[in-house]
Design a protein around this motif. Structure first.
Motif, mmCIF file in Angstrom:
data_model
loop_
_atom_site.group_PDB
_atom_site.id
_atom_site.type_symbol
_atom_site.label_atom_id
_atom_site.label_comp_id
_atom_site.label_asym_id
_atom_site.label_seq_id
_atom_site.Cartn_x
_atom_site.Cartn_y
_atom_site.Cartn_z
ATOM 1 N N LEU A 51 0.839 -1.194 0.000
ATOM 2 C CA LEU A 51 0.000 0.000 0.000
ATOM 3 C C LEU A 51 0.877 1.248 0.000
ATOM 4 C CD1 LEU A 51 -2.887 1.050 0.052
ATOM 5 C CD2 LEU A 51 -2.900 0.756 2.536
ATOM 6 N N GLY A 52 1.973 1.205 0.782
ATOM 7 C CA GLY A 52 2.908 2.326 0.763
ATOM 8 C C GLY A 52 3.591 2.487 -0.578
ATOM 9 N N ARG A 53 3.759 1.388 -1.298
ATOM 10 C CA ARG A 53 4.423 1.445 -2.604
ATOM 11 C C ARG A 53 3.496 1.963 -3.704
ATOM 12 N NH1 ARG A 53 6.063 -3.883 -0.577
ATOM 13 N NH2 ARG A 53 8.189 -3.700 0.239
ATOM 14 N N VAL A 54 2.221 1.555 -3.661
ATOM 15 C CA VAL A 54 1.315 1.959 -4.739
ATOM 16 C C VAL A 54 0.696 3.337 -4.482
ATOM 17 C CG1 VAL A 54 0.763 -0.456 -5.260
ATOM 18 C CG2 VAL A 54 -0.744 0.834 -3.731
ATOM 19 N N ASP A 55 0.726 3.805 -3.224
ATOM 20 C CA ASP A 55 0.116 5.097 -2.910
ATOM 21 C C ASP A 55 1.030 5.922 -1.989
ATOM 22 O OD1 ASP A 55 -1.858 7.026 -3.062
ATOM 23 O OD2 ASP A 55 -3.079 6.162 -1.450
ATOM 24 N N PRO A 56 2.299 6.123 -2.382
ATOM 25 C CA PRO A 56 3.255 6.772 -1.482
ATOM 26 C C PRO A 56 2.912 8.217 -1.145
ATOM 27 C CG PRO A 56 4.176 6.589 -3.696
ATOM 28 C CD PRO A 56 2.901 5.782 -3.682
ATOM 29 N N GLU A 57 2.162 8.886 -2.014
ATOM 30 C CA GLU A 57 1.836 10.284 -1.760
ATOM 31 C C GLU A 57 0.843 10.448 -0.625
ATOM 32 O OE1 GLU A 57 0.498 12.078 -5.339
ATOM 33 O OE2 GLU A 57 2.414 11.859 -6.387
ATOM 34 N N HIS A 58 0.119 9.370 -0.293
ATOM 35 C CA HIS A 58 -0.932 9.498 0.709
ATOM 36 C C HIS A 58 -0.705 8.641 1.958
ATOM 37 C CE1 HIS A 58 -3.049 10.442 -3.216
ATOM 38 N NE2 HIS A 58 -3.159 11.561 -2.535
ATOM 39 N N VAL A 59 0.167 7.643 1.884
ATOM 40 C CA VAL A 59 0.411 6.775 3.035
ATOM 41 C C VAL A 59 1.441 7.430 3.948
ATOM 42 C CG1 VAL A 59 1.267 4.527 3.785
ATOM 43 C CG2 VAL A 59 -0.187 4.704 1.750
ATOM 44 N N ALA A 60 1.020 7.730 5.173
ATOM 45 C CA ALA A 60 1.882 8.421 6.128
ATOM 46 C C ALA A 60 2.887 7.480 6.771
ATOM 47 C CB ALA A 60 1.033 9.089 7.206
#
Length: 284
Positions: free
Chosen positions: A180-189
């Motif tokens: 999830l951090g890899r596919v959505d790095p701009e939003h995963v804190a």
């Protein structure tokens, strides 16, 4: 389809009657004399556990407990996704995705909801049933690996209006959360994982004399897992449909399949564990 719809669990009475009838008509295997848990789930233990499920377990009470929390379903990438969405009520709450694994489910997080949504340490919680699990089943098709699941969860968080959020995952969820951090790095804190079975993987030839005591312990556990505890994984990863026929038809078979993993997990976490009670955790 991008709509998010309210959902409640309402298992029909006839399905509960059928479950109890199937449990009552179970054909029990004859145990090998002198064999214990090293051969699998003992018959006496399983019979006691099945009897508790059929006569002592109150599904309607459990159903009401789950339905006390807001639940929803939506369709993403052709797959139905079920999830709990519990808001803290705080305008400064950090959204947090809680991701289960196997043989768990979203239910394993019920006990932490009140603590995590408390005004003193507020989170807005999104607790999905991963594709293929629980009320996100059945799968829409093959190919639902951890990265595809993560992509679907990222879309779910977008639909819910969250632009910054954290992720926590255990077991298979410990693969989905980092993805999830890899596919959505701009939003995963941030990402936190637990129960990551493969947390230490030595590649190639290993000189155990060069390992730290902690690494040696994990290495030994991994070797034991690959030698004695990995059979279920090989079946589920290569021939899932074959075992699915038996587990779908036989609740006692499903019970044994899952109970053995909970028992082995408990004994791995507590090497001094001496046994289990059908209605309680394994005890040391």
């Amino acid at each position: 389809m991008t709509d998010v719809r309210e959902f409640r669990i309402e298992i029909p009475d006839d399905e509960l009657v059928d479950l109890r009838d199937r449990l009552a008509r179970t054909r029990w295997s004859v145990p090998l004399p002198g064999a214990g848990w090293e051969r699998g789930v003992p018959t006496d233990f399983l019979r006691e556990l099945a009897d508790h499920w059929a006569t002592g377990y109150d599904w309607r009470a459990a159903e009401a407990e789950i339905n006390a929390y807001p639940q929803y379903v939506t369709e993403i990438d052709g797959q139905r996704i079920h999830f709990l969405h519990v808001r803290s009520g705080s305008p400064d709450a950090l959204p947090l995705v809680l991701l289960h694994g196997w043989p768990g489910s979203f239910v394993e997080f019920l006990d932490v909801i009140s603590a995590l949504t408390d005004p003193g340490d507020p989170f807005d919680l999104v607790i999905p049933s991963l594709p293929g699990f629980g009320f996100s089943a059945p799968l829409s098709g093959p190919g639902w690996d951890s990265r595809r699941m993560a992509t679907a969860i990222a879309e779910l968080m977008r639909r819910l209006g969250y632009r910054r959020y954290g992720a926590q995952g255990g077991d298979f969820g410990a693969f989905v959360a980092p993805d999830l951090g890899r596919v959505d790095p701009e939003h995963v804190a941030g990402v936190h994982v637990n129960a990551a079975t493969l947390g230490f993987i030595p590649y190639g030839q290993v000189d155990v004399s060069e390992l730290t005591p902690g690494e040696r312990t994990r290495y030994d556990r991994m070797q034991a897992f690959l030698g004695e505890g990995n059979g279920y994984f090989q079946i589920q990863a290569t021939r899932p449909q074959t075992i699915a026929h038996a587990l779908t038809d036989s609740p006692a078979g499903l019970l044994a399949w899952i109970a053995e993993k909970f028992w082995s997990g408990a004994t791995a976490a507590s090497p001094t564990a001496t046994g289990c009670s059908p209605t309680s955790r394994c005890t040391g």
